[in-house]
Design an enzyme around this catalytic site. Sequence first.
Site, mmCIF file in Angstrom:
data_model
loop_
_atom_site.group_PDB
_atom_site.id
_atom_site.type_symbol
_atom_site.label_atom_id
_atom_site.label_comp_id
_atom_site.label_asym_id
_atom_site.label_seq_id
_atom_site.Cartn_x
_atom_site.Cartn_y
_atom_site.Cartn_z
ATOM 1 N N SER A 114 -42.598 80.648 -14.861
ATOM 2 C CA SER A 114 -41.796 81.354 -13.869
ATOM 3 C C SER A 114 -40.781 80.410 -13.234
ATOM 4 O O SER A 114 -41.034 79.205 -13.086
ATOM 5 C CB SER A 114 -42.744 81.887 -12.786
ATOM 6 O OG SER A 114 -42.039 82.294 -11.644
ATOM 7 N N TYR B 292 -50.195 80.744 -6.269
ATOM 8 C CA TYR B 292 -49.734 81.354 -7.528
ATOM 9 C C TYR B 292 -48.720 80.441 -8.217
ATOM 10 O O TYR B 292 -48.848 80.126 -9.406
ATOM 11 C CB TYR B 292 -49.098 82.727 -7.266
ATOM 12 C CG TYR B 292 -48.300 83.214 -8.460
ATOM 13 C CD1 TYR B 292 -48.951 83.677 -9.595
ATOM 14 C CD2 TYR B 292 -46.905 83.156 -8.468
ATOM 15 C CE1 TYR B 292 -48.217 84.081 -10.712
ATOM 16 C CE2 TYR B 292 -46.172 83.557 -9.569
ATOM 17 C CZ TYR B 292 -46.830 84.020 -10.691
ATOM 18 O OH TYR B 292 -46.107 84.399 -11.797
ATOM 19 N N LYS C 294 -48.725 78.138 -12.041
ATOM 20 C CA LYS C 294 -47.730 78.076 -13.128
ATOM 21 C C LYS C 294 -47.395 76.620 -13.442
ATOM 22 O O LYS C 294 -47.296 76.220 -14.596
ATOM 23 C CB LYS C 294 -46.464 78.843 -12.745
ATOM 24 C CG LYS C 294 -46.668 80.343 -12.673
ATOM 25 C CD LYS C 294 -47.024 80.933 -14.033
ATOM 26 C CE LYS C 294 -47.511 82.351 -13.952
ATOM 27 N NZ LYS C 294 -48.169 82.843 -15.159
HETATM 28 P P1 NAD Z 1 -49.093 92.281 -14.989
HETATM 29 O O1 NAD Z 1 -50.067 92.139 -13.871
HETATM 30 O O2 NAD Z 1 -48.418 93.595 -15.180
HETATM 31 O O3 NAD Z 1 -49.786 91.900 -16.375
HETATM 32 C C1 NAD Z 1 -50.805 90.930 -16.460
HETATM 33 C C2 NAD Z 1 -51.977 91.541 -17.207
HETATM 34 O O4 NAD Z 1 -53.007 90.565 -17.328
HETATM 35 C C3 NAD Z 1 -52.591 92.745 -16.485
HETATM 36 O O5 NAD Z 1 -52.640 93.842 -17.385
HETATM 37 C C4 NAD Z 1 -53.994 92.285 -16.079
HETATM 38 O O6 NAD Z 1 -54.920 93.329 -16.136
HETATM 39 C C5 NAD Z 1 -54.253 91.189 -17.108
HETATM 40 N N1 NAD Z 1 -55.181 90.120 -16.668
HETATM 41 C C6 NAD Z 1 -55.126 89.395 -15.536
HETATM 42 N N2 NAD Z 1 -56.130 88.496 -15.511
HETATM 43 C C7 NAD Z 1 -56.830 88.663 -16.658
HETATM 44 C C8 NAD Z 1 -57.991 88.029 -17.206
HETATM 45 N N3 NAD Z 1 -58.631 87.054 -16.556
HETATM 46 N N4 NAD Z 1 -58.438 88.446 -18.402
HETATM 47 C C9 NAD Z 1 -57.809 89.447 -19.075
HETATM 48 N N5 NAD Z 1 -56.728 90.072 -18.604
HETATM 49 C C10 NAD Z 1 -56.240 89.694 -17.406
HETATM 50 O O7 NAD Z 1 -48.007 91.104 -14.833
HETATM 51 P P2 NAD Z 1 -46.607 90.900 -15.546
HETATM 52 O O8 NAD Z 1 -45.552 91.141 -14.548
HETATM 53 O O9 NAD Z 1 -46.565 91.598 -16.841
HETATM 54 O O10 NAD Z 1 -46.659 89.330 -15.778
HETATM 55 C C11 NAD Z 1 -47.047 88.763 -17.006
HETATM 56 C C12 NAD Z 1 -47.012 87.249 -16.880
HETATM 57 O O11 NAD Z 1 -45.689 86.838 -16.554
HETATM 58 C C13 NAD Z 1 -47.922 86.677 -15.806
HETATM 59 O O12 NAD Z 1 -48.442 85.451 -16.286
HETATM 60 C C14 NAD Z 1 -46.973 86.423 -14.661
HETATM 61 O O13 NAD Z 1 -47.442 85.401 -13.818
HETATM 62 C C15 NAD Z 1 -45.717 86.009 -15.404
HETATM 63 N N6 NAD Z 1 -44.486 86.213 -14.641
HETATM 64 C C16 NAD Z 1 -44.219 87.451 -14.114
HETATM 65 C C17 NAD Z 1 -43.072 87.641 -13.369
HETATM 66 C C18 NAD Z 1 -42.774 88.966 -12.735
HETATM 67 O O14 NAD Z 1 -42.011 89.019 -11.784
HETATM 68 N N7 NAD Z 1 -43.347 90.069 -13.209
HETATM 69 C C19 NAD Z 1 -42.170 86.579 -13.183
HETATM 70 C C20 NAD Z 1 -42.467 85.345 -13.755
HETATM 71 C C21 NAD Z 1 -43.634 85.170 -14.483
HETATM 72 C C1 WQD Z 2 -36.428 89.612 -4.719
HETATM 73 C C2 WQD Z 2 -35.489 89.600 -3.515
HETATM 74 C C3 WQD Z 2 -36.621 89.431 -1.406
HETATM 75 C C4 WQD Z 2 -38.611 93.289 -1.492
HETATM 76 C C5 WQD Z 2 -41.300 86.947 -6.960
HETATM 77 C C6 WQD Z 2 -42.224 85.776 -7.083
HETATM 78 C C7 WQD Z 2 -41.796 84.903 -8.220
HETATM 79 C C8 WQD Z 2 -41.653 85.706 -9.500
HETATM 80 C C9 WQD Z 2 -40.838 86.927 -9.319
HETATM 81 C C10 WQD Z 2 -43.671 85.575 -10.770
HETATM 82 C C11 WQD Z 2 -35.906 88.581 -2.451
HETATM 83 C C12 WQD Z 2 -35.887 90.737 -1.522
HETATM 84 C C13 WQD Z 2 -37.833 92.188 -1.824
HETATM 85 C C14 WQD Z 2 -38.191 94.119 -0.401
HETATM 86 C C15 WQD Z 2 -36.265 92.713 -0.107
HETATM 87 N N1 WQD Z 2 -42.918 86.175 -9.967
HETATM 88 N N2 WQD Z 2 -36.685 91.904 -1.140
HETATM 89 N N3 WQD Z 2 -37.021 93.789 0.232
HETATM 90 O O1 WQD Z 2 -39.518 86.883 -4.325
HETATM 91 O O2 WQD Z 2 -37.658 86.488 -6.016
HETATM 92 O O3 WQD Z 2 -39.989 86.456 -6.762
HETATM 93 O O4 WQD Z 2 -41.325 87.667 -8.194
HETATM 94 O O5 WQD Z 2 -43.625 84.456 -11.176
HETATM 95 O O6 WQD Z 2 -42.741 83.898 -8.351
HETATM 96 O O7 WQD Z 2 -42.184 85.048 -5.872
HETATM 97 O O8 WQD Z 2 -38.993 88.607 -6.121
HETATM 98 O O9 WQD Z 2 -38.766 91.049 -6.161
HETATM 99 O O10 WQD Z 2 -40.225 89.989 -4.378
HETATM 100 O O11 WQD Z 2 -37.758 89.728 -4.241
HETATM 101 O O12 WQD Z 2 -35.229 92.447 0.513
HETATM 102 O O13 WQD Z 2 -38.860 95.100 -0.037
HETATM 103 O O14 WQD Z 2 -35.555 90.881 -2.883
HETATM 104 O O15 WQD Z 2 -36.531 88.915 -0.108
HETATM 105 O O16 WQD Z 2 -34.745 88.043 -1.916
HETATM 106 P P1 WQD Z 2 -38.996 87.054 -5.682
HETATM 107 P P2 WQD Z 2 -39.008 89.919 -5.240
#
Ligand code: NAD
Ligand code: WQD
Length: 341
Positions: free
Chosen positions: A126, A151, A155
């Site tokens: 991330s 969290y 990562k």
């Molecule tokens: P998500 O929660 O939709 O998907 C994650 C899945 O993993 C879920 O279906 C959950 O049930 C499963 N899971 C969690 N722990 C588990 C375990 N111990 N064993 C088996 N299954 C398990 O999340 P997502 O948004 O699809 O994110 C996927 C990956 O990408 C994650 O590693 C997340 O940290 C990373 N990521 C997400 C974002 C974002 O904003 N969505 C941004 C950067 C990185």
């Molecule tokens: C985006 C922007 C908020 C909600 C998070 C995690 C990051 C990554 C992605 C996994 C920000 C603003 C939001 C609302 C708002 N995940 N906002 N009103 O914070 O960039 O990142 O998700 O790795 O680690 O921290 O994403 O979608 O929460 O916010 O104004 O109700 O929208 O302040 O500027 P963020 P977000």
Amino acid sequence: MKQILVTGGTGYIGSHTAVELQNAGFEVIIVDNLSNSSLEVLDGIEKISGIRPAFEQFDLVEADKVDAFFAKYPNIEAIIHFAASKAVGESVEKPLLYYRNNLVSLINLLECQLKYGVSNIVFSSSCTVYGQPDELPVTENTPRKDAESPYGNTKKVNEDILKDTIAANPAIKGIALRYFNPVGAHPSALIGELPLGVPANLVPFITQTAAGLRGELKVFGNDYDTIDGSAVRDYINVVDLAKAHVIAVERLIYNKNENGYEIFNLGTGQGVSVLEMVHAFQMATAVKLNYKIVDRRAGDIEKIWADTTLANEELGWKAETGLEETLLSAWNWEKRVRGME
Ligand code: NAD
Ligand code: WQD
């Protein structure tokens, strides 16, 4: 057909990636404990791609179950490891849950890779590892900062676990993909993001507000040093993001990588403010959004966007979908989930 293990494959990004892998001719096996997703997602994947992926429900923290899985499936060529807990706020409240789930799952997978001879792993990292960078845009060489949440720290530590394990075991190769802000849904509206409870992320909050589930969107802060005072992020379409995983897996399987461990930023390269997101949503959907400016949210950074040159040149991957099209896909998904179509 080459078999790919997709952990977290019923989740948001994993389900879109399962579709793209199947479209590209891979055989997908999903492992998920359904802690943050549901079985119906498999129906959506099947409707889009015509193939229902194999599914095994268990917790990757349980080492014996992970071992039994690899004994059952001896031909896996690569792992894409999405499974993790991802709620930043919850991780502050329950750090041990996050450290156990996110670190132990990866360790269990890597131990089985060594034991069962599975060479390749793609890891979901991330942009959170960069914190608030001193210079923008961020390249993969931009120094990582101290994580602002447990969290985020998982990562960072998982990247290090992967790097150190690969350095000690050249039989394993890995790619860490640093996602910026993934948004949107599949254009079919058959799969998408389904947050439990009140969404913390911007786009689900926008679509739920537009659907009438929330009274108004709170825009967190308008006094940042940005184009309009609201915070700036790099919002990447989830299908574009999913396609990068297919390329990463092919790079590993066909030995196109230059180093055992590689890192790529996955974003659009464009910074977009919260208010620009609101306006783009209204333009794309013709739905008026009720919003109000409130104080900054604790722990938020001011601005970040990616330098995507490395992914563009080395992977031959580029974000393709425009912001309005992406926001329309999120809205179409929200409407389908709420029975508004
Ligand atoms: P998500 O929660 O939709 O998907 C994650 C899945 O993993 C879920 O279906 C959950 O049930 C499963 N899971 C969690 N722990 C588990 C375990 N111990 N064993 C088996 N299954 C398990 O999340 P997502 O948004 O699809 O994110 C996927 C990956 O990408 C994650 O590693 C997340 O940290 C990373 N990521 C997400 C974002 C974002 O904003 N969505 C941004 C950067 C990185
Ligand atoms: C985006 C922007 C908020 C909600 C998070 C995690 C990051 C990554 C992605 C996994 C920000 C603003 C939001 C609302 C708002 N995940 N906002 N009103 O914070 O960039 O990142 O998700 O790795 O680690 O921290 O994403 O979608 O929460 O916010 O104004 O109700 O929208 O302040 O500027 P963020 P977000």
